[in-house]
Design a protein around this motif. Structure first.
Motif, PDB file in Angstrom:
ATOM      1  N   UNK A  79      14.272  25.225 -25.872  1.00 10.78           N
ATOM      2  CA  UNK A  79      15.281  23.009 -26.063  1.00 10.78           C
ATOM      3  C   UNK A  79      16.125  23.385 -26.066  1.00 10.78           C
ATOM      4  N   UNK A  80      16.709  22.534 -25.582  1.00 12.87           N
ATOM      5  CA  UNK A  80      18.625  21.856 -25.176  1.00 12.87           C
ATOM      6  C   UNK A  80      18.545  22.245 -27.346  1.00 12.87           C
ATOM      7  N   UNK A  81      19.498  22.255 -27.367  1.00 11.57           N
ATOM      8  CA  UNK A  81      20.347  22.227 -28.698  1.00 11.57           C
ATOM      9  C   UNK A  81      19.187  21.802 -29.782  1.00 11.57           C
ATOM     10  N   UNK A  82      18.895  23.091 -29.489  1.00 11.10           N
ATOM     11  CA  UNK A  82      17.182  23.020 -30.724  1.00 11.10           C
ATOM     12  C   UNK A  82      17.314  23.239 -32.350  1.00 11.10           C
ATOM     13  N   UNK A  83      18.869  23.739 -32.696  1.00 10.53           N
ATOM     14  CA  UNK A  83      19.348  23.473 -34.287  1.00 10.53           C
ATOM     15  C   UNK A  83      19.228  22.148 -34.680  1.00 10.53           C
ATOM     16  N   UNK A  84      19.775  20.816 -33.621  1.00  7.38           N
ATOM     17  CA  UNK A  84      19.694  19.696 -34.536  1.00  7.38           C
ATOM     18  C   UNK A  84      18.154  19.006 -33.680  1.00  7.38           C
ATOM     19  N   UNK A  85      17.958  19.229 -34.092  1.00  6.89           N
ATOM     20  CA  UNK A  85      16.222  18.705 -33.234  1.00  6.89           C
ATOM     21  C   UNK A  85      16.012  17.076 -34.276  1.00  6.89           C
ATOM     22  N   UNK A  86      16.435  18.064 -35.750  1.00  2.00           N
ATOM     23  CA  UNK A  86      15.698  16.902 -36.646  1.00  2.00           C
ATOM     24  C   UNK A  86      17.257  15.793 -37.234  1.00  2.00           C
ATOM     25  N   UNK A  87      18.667  16.578 -36.609  1.00  2.00           N
ATOM     26  CA  UNK A  87      19.361  15.299 -36.908  1.00  2.00           C
ATOM     27  C   UNK A  87      19.035  14.651 -36.279  1.00  2.00           C
ATOM     28  N   UNK A  88      19.443  15.071 -35.284  1.00  3.16           N
ATOM     29  CA  UNK A  88      19.056  14.174 -34.094  1.00  3.16           C
ATOM     30  C   UNK A  88      18.328  12.505 -33.912  1.00  3.16           C
ATOM     31  N   UNK A  89      16.853  13.508 -34.335  1.00  5.33           N
ATOM     32  CA  UNK A  89      15.508  12.452 -34.707  1.00  5.33           C
ATOM     33  C   UNK A  89      15.967  11.348 -36.276  1.00  5.33           C
ATOM     34  N   UNK A  90      17.031  11.883 -37.167  1.00  3.61           N
ATOM     35  CA  UNK A  90      16.994  11.129 -38.423  1.00  3.61           C
ATOM     36  C   UNK A  90      18.320   9.607 -38.405  1.00  3.61           C
TER      37      UNK A  90
END
Ligand code: ATP
Ligand code: MG
Length: 261
Positions: free
Chosen positions: A103-114
């Protein structure tokens, strides 16, 4: 306007009290009238269970949220026993590690969701798994700071340097704002000389990054999860309850201090 404080509770060493701290700090902040969201980032789902939510029959979990098949709102539950909200997890989350790789930007998935709910909370507490993996990385990228629970044992300081190095790397490459919020001494036994020595070393190395509050070894803390309640609602006069209330107080007080230059 008050900003949400996002805290990752992390230590790659297993069994140091991360989940116990996340659940009981969440409940202690909630009883101090803070709006709290607990994020369970561990496939073990212990924070979910400890919040009185059965991890075995969940239609949607953090796993689906991270992979984008469900929204945060579809995943979010309320812990009636802890009086805070929960993004629950179970063993399915173990698969996310591999499935997120492409996935693109896989380290930031949680940050984006929050991002969608930041304004709804005063505190977001993220319970990380005992590994420096992609899930923990998501926790560290979503967080403003890291709380590190640790036992005052012989090898504790060694493990700490790996974690501190990881935090440095994340700060350099992914999340420039990331700070160490503090080091929390857990399962502390004041009669143990070695524990006292390690505790002193910790204070020498990390100064006021070490919380004044110390979490004692307390059997009530270990019992509470089997009832699906934070210790506060299991035995409100226990040492464990008092310690986590004090930790919440310390956090709230620190938040009131002006930022140090
Ligand atoms: P993992 O790395 O597996 O996620 P963890 O760091 O989240 O573990 P916990 O699950 O919180 O650690 O604690 C490990 C065990 O120690 C649990 O059985 C818990 O109930 C117990 N425990 C935690 N803190 C205390 C304490 N202060 N006194 C007594 N028992 C404790
Ligand atoms: Mg845990």
């Amino acid at each position: 306007m008050k900003m949400v404080k996002v805290l990752a509770i992390a230590n790659q060493k297993g069994g140091v009290g991360k989940t116990t701290t996340t659940v009981n700090l969440a409940a202690s902040l909630a009883i101090a009238k803070q709006r709290v969201l607990l994020v369970d980032l561990d496939p073990q789902g212990n924070a979910t269970m400890g919040s009185g939510i059965d991890k075995r029959d969940l239609p949607a979990t953090v796993y689906h949220m991270l992979l984008g098949s469900k929204t945060l709102h579809e995943v979010r539950l309320h812990s009636t026993t802890g009086k805070y909200d929960v993004l629950p997890a179970n063993r399915e989350l173990a698969g996310a590690e591999i499935e997120m790789v492409d996935l693109k930007d896989r380290e930031n998935r949680l940050k984006d969701a929050l991002q969608a709910v930041g304004a709804e909370y005063d505190y977001i507490l993220i319970d990380c798994p005992p590994a420096l993996n992609l899930l923990t990385l998501n926790g560290l990228c979503a967080a403003k700071s890291v709380m590190i629970p640790m036992q005052c044992e012989y090898y504790a300081l060694e493990g700490l340097s790996d974690l501190v190095n990881t935090i440095r790397k994340v700060r350099g490459q992914l999340n420039p704002d990331l700070e160490i919020e503090g080091l929390l001494r857990t399962m502390f036994d004041p009669r143990n000389t070695l524990a006292q020595q390690v505790s002193e070393q910790l204070q020498q190395h990390f100064g006021d990054k070490v919380y004044r509050t110390v979490i004692p070894r307390n059997v009530r803390l270990a019992e509470a999860p089997s009832y699906g309640v934070p210790v506060l609602y299991h035995d409100k006069l226990s040492k464990g309850t008092q310690a986590y209330l004090a930790l919440a107080g310390e956090l709230l007080n620190n938040a009131k201090q002006p930022a140090q230059a």
